[in-house]
Design a protein around this motif. Structure first.
Motif: not given
Length: 475
Positions: A14-20, A41-46, A55-63, A82-86
């Motif tokens: 899984x690859x995450x970045x500060x993109x959408x 996307x600022x944070x990610x976890x399985x 995924x934690x996003x800069x819109x302040x929500x988790x998905x 922003x949720x920076x850790x999940x």
């Protein structure tokens, strides 16, 4: 993008970045799955089983996303930064997040409900977030560069279910045997019948309903809503001492729908079913013993709420944007008493008919409930509340008359001793909930609440009391 992080899990990356977007590449050379978000996307976890991705996003929500089909499962709203850790809990049922609003939040994965909210002294976590101590604690930054931890414990004291279409839960009822939980909702969520204590859904009637009554024998189910007042025969099928299935007959319409059926209330006593609807100025009594004859009280403008003396002697009606509660003879419909200066009142009575509770919402409403002695129709005591914006159906007595549950505000239920008024406890709903309905079970084991966002919350009061007793705190 500004940076990129990679987590390998077996053959998946899984690859995450500060993109959408977040990309999932099952095997080298295959087209990756893309999970698109409305913000970076600022944070990610399985999840531990690899089936969900958060995924934690800069819109302040988790998905959260289902990995197999790439479908979004739920959005978690609450952070103000922003949720920076999940991180998922190893049990797969819980999700933790830490935001730049310096808060740690614990979420229920299936329902999206926020279970825990902790404000911390610092707004940075170095390294990945993780559950420690067998999943009962999370390390967090503390003052002076120190590391502390938030500890918590798990219990089955409270369970939550969420409507499939997120329609508000307008009514909740538990039957006399305390084996069935029935919720009523608008739109396609309709009426849902669940088994207690495990919550297995036994029946679903996808018809918009706002109020429900089940008789003392669990043989007839009455619903009120857009189809009017309907009766369905109930057949319960048992095996191994449990209700395994339920069969509902085709509906029989007892009363045609009035205007504004979304503001309808049902109550019952003896062989009478009592109907109050904003579109009708009279309480209708339907004989349920066989004739289904309909009689009515006198007019009460703006009628919306109804409660019935369990001894079947009187009816209490409350109105919307009015100023009084009226007491009627349950058989003749004759006006017996007017309780003046009680604006926008919902009404509830205890199983003996000794007490009547009035209260409600609106600009003219008071920050209190009134407890009336029905032997004299005088106010016995005032019980405080914290909001004038309370819905109908926000008061309920236990079957043994000992306890009274009240909506203290939009997301807190207060339990008091009915005779003394002493507070026994408070039960908090998740943040941003809005209480719509409330019920104490007949034997006092369960407290259930329905919300505007389509959630049903169930507390096991017997289990809570046993845990409090071990600490010397049982009420």
């Amino acid at each position: 993008s500004k940076s990129s992080n990679v987590w390998p899990t077996a053959t998946e990356t899984t690859t995450t970045s500060f993109s959408k977007s977040a990309r999932l590449s099952p095997e080298l050379g295959e087209e990756p799955k893309v999970f698109r978000h409305p913000a970076g996307v600022r944070s990610i976890h399985w999840s531990s089983d690899g089936k969900l991705l958060v995924c934690g996003c800069e819109d302040r929500n988790l998905y959260t996303w289902r990995v197999q089909d790439g479908q979004q499962q739920r959005v978690f709203v609450g952070h103000q930064g922003t949720p920076a850790r999940v991180a998922f809990h190893t049990n797969g049922q819980l999700l933790a997040s830490y935001g730049w609003d310096a808060t740690l939040r614990l979420w229920h994965v299936a329902s999206g409900a926020q279970l825990l909210f902790v404000t911390l002294e610092r707004d940075d976590i170095v390294g990945p977030m993780q559950f420690v101590r067998d999943g009962n604690a999370i390390p967090v930054p503390a003052a002076g560069g120190q590391v502390g931890q938030v500890e918590f414990s798990f219990s089955s004291c409270c369970r939550t279910w969420r409507n499939e279409f997120a329609a508000k839960v307008t009514d909740v009822v538990i039957d006399r045997t305390e084996k069935l939980l029935i919720s009523s909702s608008m739109q396609k969520d309709g009426v849902r019948v669940r088994r207690l204590p495990d919550g297995l859904e036994l029946a679903h009637v996808p018809l918009s309903a706002v109020s429900t009554v089940i008789d003392s024998q669990n043989s007839r189910l009455f619903t009120g809503g857009e189809a009017g007042v309907q009766l369905r025969a109930v057949k319960l099928m048992h095996a191994d001492g449990l209700i395994q299935a339920i069969d509902l007959s085709e509906p029989q319409t007892l009363l045609a729908a009035a205007s504004r059926p979304e503001y309808l209330a049902l109550s019952s006593a003896g062989d009478g079913l009592f109907v109050a609807c904003y579109g009708d100025s009279r309480v209708r009594r339907i004989e349920t013993g066989g004739s289904h004859e309909v009689t009515a009280t006198g007019a009460h403008r703006g009628l919306r709420f109804v409660a019935v003396d369990p001894q079947n002697q009187w009816i209490a009606s409350g109105n919307w944007h009015g100023s009084d509660v009226r007491i009627w003879d349950a058989h003749s419909g004759k006006l017996l008493q007017t309780l003046a200066d009680v604006p926008n009142s919902c009404v509830a009575t205890d199983p003996s008919g000794r007490w009547l509770i009035t209260g409600g919402e609106g600009e003219r409403a008071r920050l209190e409930y009134l407890q009336w002695d029905t032997t004299s129709w005088q106010v016995y005591r005032a019980l405080p509340c914290e909001s004038t914006r309370l819905p109908s159906g926000v008061a309920s007595f236990s079957g043994d008359r000992q306890w009274l549950a009240l909506a203290l505000n939009g997301n807190t239920v207060q339990l008091v001793h009915a005779e003394s008024g002493k507070e026994l406890g408070r039960f908090a709903l998740p943040a941003f909930s809005s209480l719509q309905s409330l019920h104490l079970s007949p034997q006092g084991r369960w407290l259930v609440a329905g919300t505007m966002s389509g959630e049903v919350h169930l507390w096991d009061l017997a289990l809570i009391r046993s845990e409090l007793a071990a600490l010397g705190l049982d009420w």
